[in-house]
Design an enzyme around this catalytic site. Structure first.
Site, PDB file in Angstrom:
ATOM      1  N   TYR A  33      -7.530  35.786  39.647  1.00 36.43           N
ATOM      2  CA  TYR A  33      -6.270  36.407  39.253  1.00 36.43           C
ATOM      3  C   TYR A  33      -6.469  37.326  38.070  1.00 36.43           C
ATOM      4  O   TYR A  33      -7.501  37.307  37.405  1.00 36.43           O
ATOM      5  CB  TYR A  33      -5.214  35.343  38.937  1.00 36.43           C
ATOM      6  CG  TYR A  33      -5.370  34.657  37.598  1.00 36.43           C
ATOM      7  CD1 TYR A  33      -4.553  34.989  36.520  1.00 36.43           C
ATOM      8  CD2 TYR A  33      -6.333  33.667  37.404  1.00 36.43           C
ATOM      9  CE1 TYR A  33      -4.680  34.351  35.290  1.00 36.43           C
ATOM     10  CE2 TYR A  33      -6.469  33.027  36.188  1.00 36.43           C
ATOM     11  CZ  TYR A  33      -5.644  33.370  35.132  1.00 36.43           C
ATOM     12  OH  TYR A  33      -5.788  32.747  33.915  1.00 36.43           O
ATOM     13  N   ARG A  52     -12.537  43.877  35.670  1.00 34.90           N
ATOM     14  CA  ARG A  52     -12.811  42.438  35.660  1.00 34.90           C
ATOM     15  C   ARG A  52     -12.475  41.813  37.011  1.00 34.90           C
ATOM     16  O   ARG A  52     -13.172  40.906  37.484  1.00 34.90           O
ATOM     17  CB  ARG A  52     -12.042  41.743  34.537  1.00 34.90           C
ATOM     18  CG  ARG A  52     -12.399  40.257  34.409  1.00 34.90           C
ATOM     19  CD  ARG A  52     -11.799  39.630  33.181  1.00 34.90           C
ATOM     20  NE  ARG A  52     -10.341  39.684  33.193  1.00 34.90           N
ATOM     21  CZ  ARG A  52      -9.572  39.299  32.163  1.00 34.90           C
ATOM     22  NH1 ARG A  52     -10.147  38.852  31.060  1.00 34.90           N
ATOM     23  NH2 ARG A  52      -8.269  39.374  32.239  1.00 34.90           N
ATOM     24  N   ARG A 100      -8.798  23.573  56.872  1.00 33.44           N
ATOM     25  CA  ARG A 100      -9.464  23.013  55.702  1.00 33.44           C
ATOM     26  C   ARG A 100     -10.913  22.657  56.014  1.00 33.44           C
ATOM     27  O   ARG A 100     -11.196  21.808  56.870  1.00 33.44           O
ATOM     28  CB  ARG A 100      -8.715  21.787  55.182  1.00 33.44           C
ATOM     29  CG  ARG A 100      -9.262  21.308  53.834  1.00 33.44           C
ATOM     30  CD  ARG A 100      -8.547  20.064  53.332  1.00 33.44           C
ATOM     31  NE  ARG A 100      -8.990  19.725  51.992  1.00 33.44           N
ATOM     32  CZ  ARG A 100     -10.139  19.089  51.724  1.00 33.44           C
ATOM     33  NH1 ARG A 100     -10.938  18.715  52.708  1.00 33.44           N
ATOM     34  NH2 ARG A 100     -10.482  18.815  50.473  1.00 33.44           N
ATOM     35  N   LYS A 148     -12.582  34.794  36.419  1.00 31.10           N
ATOM     36  CA  LYS A 148     -11.169  34.494  36.165  1.00 31.10           C
ATOM     37  C   LYS A 148     -10.534  33.862  37.410  1.00 31.10           C
ATOM     38  O   LYS A 148      -9.814  34.504  38.178  1.00 31.10           O
ATOM     39  CB  LYS A 148     -10.408  35.748  35.741  1.00 31.10           C
ATOM     40  CG  LYS A 148      -9.055  35.435  35.077  1.00 31.10           C
ATOM     41  CD  LYS A 148      -8.463  36.689  34.461  1.00 31.10           C
ATOM     42  CE  LYS A 148      -7.085  36.444  33.857  1.00 31.10           C
ATOM     43  NZ  LYS A 148      -7.151  35.566  32.660  1.00 31.10           N
ATOM     44  N   GLU A 180     -13.080  28.602  23.442  1.00 27.50           N
ATOM     45  CA  GLU A 180     -11.899  29.465  23.460  1.00 27.50           C
ATOM     46  C   GLU A 180     -10.642  28.617  23.535  1.00 27.50           C
ATOM     47  O   GLU A 180     -10.704  27.394  23.601  1.00 27.50           O
ATOM     48  CB  GLU A 180     -11.969  30.441  24.622  1.00 27.50           C
ATOM     49  CG  GLU A 180     -12.132  29.791  25.981  1.00 27.50           C
ATOM     50  CD  GLU A 180     -12.460  30.790  27.078  1.00 27.50           C
ATOM     51  OE1 GLU A 180     -12.224  32.003  26.891  1.00 27.50           O
ATOM     52  OE2 GLU A 180     -12.957  30.361  28.138  1.00 27.50           O
ATOM     53  N   LEU A 205     -14.247  33.380  28.980  1.00 31.88           N
ATOM     54  CA  LEU A 205     -13.728  34.509  29.744  1.00 31.88           C
ATOM     55  C   LEU A 205     -14.016  35.807  29.000  1.00 31.88           C
ATOM     56  O   LEU A 205     -13.896  35.869  27.781  1.00 31.88           O
ATOM     57  CB  LEU A 205     -12.222  34.363  29.947  1.00 31.88           C
ATOM     58  CG  LEU A 205     -11.575  35.450  30.801  1.00 31.88           C
ATOM     59  CD1 LEU A 205     -12.051  35.372  32.242  1.00 31.88           C
ATOM     60  CD2 LEU A 205     -10.059  35.338  30.739  1.00 31.88           C
TER      61      LEU A 205
END
Length: 285
Positions: A33, A52, A100, A148, A180, A205
């Site tokens: 995301y 990114r 799945r 991310k 972080e 990140l």
């Protein structure tokens, strides 16, 4: 008024927005995301977020949902349809729908692509004026925090632990040093005015706001050291702050109950926030 969101090529009211129960974003958190800030109806740091996104997609071998220009057009359409002037646009790409199985679906399975807006006054916030009070917690996340992904359960647990103690956020600690925050990069300002933040690697990140702040700090002739720092060093610092697309530059005034400096937002942090916003708005699209 209901928000209009984007789901797999269609703009729909949020109540009608649906993904399959077999989407791998739901079943495996197999998704990445981005969140882009919006001020005065313009997108901040958009090229950086797209760069990114491309890196995250490549690291997980996820298919691209479109070109940068196509994704920009969707952002602008959502801004217009939701009359958004301040807030954020959230973007998510998943590996798509498949029964799945830990094995990835066959090549050619289309990714799921979702975007939605969030209204928020991101400039005049209590946190920016008063500063954040944070706790520290062990960093128990997976080893590729530079991608991310939507795997945010542990940061959410850490944030809720901070809230349960009456604090604002948590800084995560690994091998004795701060990595972080739950959704932000962490910094301290030493007594001699040096800004210290962890170097880029797999353990944090690669923040888009972080990159912008490094450039702004250089333009302000502020010295930056990229290295780990301990909690004790942070508690003895002159100032501390975090950066993110949602918080921009926000001061940290307390760590584990210890006031940072005089317990108020410091001048270097305030200067960086003002300079970042000025630069980001000048380049916003």
């Amino acid at each position: 008024m209901s928000r209009i969101v984007y789901v797999n090529g269609t703009y729909v009211p949020e109540a009608e927005a649906k993904l399959s129960v077999f989407d791998r974003g739901l079943l495996f958190a197999d998704a990445v995301y981005e969140v882009t800030a919006v001020i005065d109806g313009k997108l901040l740091d958009f090229p950086g977020h797209m760069a990114r996104l491309r890196r995250s997609l490549a690291e997980l071998r996820l298919p691209s949902p479109g070109s940068d220009q196509e994704i920009l057009a969707i952002h602008r359409e959502l801004l217009a349809r939701n009359a958004l002037t301040q807030g954020h646009i959230y973007l998510m790409v998943t590996r798509g729908e498949a029964d799945r199985d830990f094995v990835w679906p066959k090549d050619g399975t289309p990714p799921s692509f979702v975007l939605f807006t969030q209204k928020r006054d991101a400039i005049e916030t209590r946190e920016a004026v008063e500063g954040l009070r944070v706790i520290t917690v062990p960093d128990l996340r997976w080893g590729r925090r530079d991608i991310k992904t939507v795997q945010l359960l542990y940061p959410s647990l850490a944030k809720m632990e901070a809230k349960s103690r009456g604090k604002d956020d948590a800084w995560m600690v690994e091998d004795g040093t701060v990595t972080e925050g739950t959704s932000n990069n962490a910094y301290i300002v030493t007594q001699d005015g040096t800004i210290v933040t962890r170097a880029l690697g797999h353990d944090i990140l690669h923040g888009i706001t972080r990159a912008a702040i490094m450039k702004v700090a250089g333009e302000l002739a502020l010295h930056v050291e990229e290295r780990p720092f301990t909690v004790a060093e942070a508690q003895g610092a002159r100032e501390a702050f975090i950066t993110s697309a949602g918080a921009f530059v926000t001061p940290v005034v307390e760590i584990d109950g210890t006031p940072i400096g005089d317990g108020r937002p410091g001048p270097i942090t305030r200067r960086l926030r003002a300079a970042y916003l000025e630069a980001a708005l000048a380049q916003a699209i």
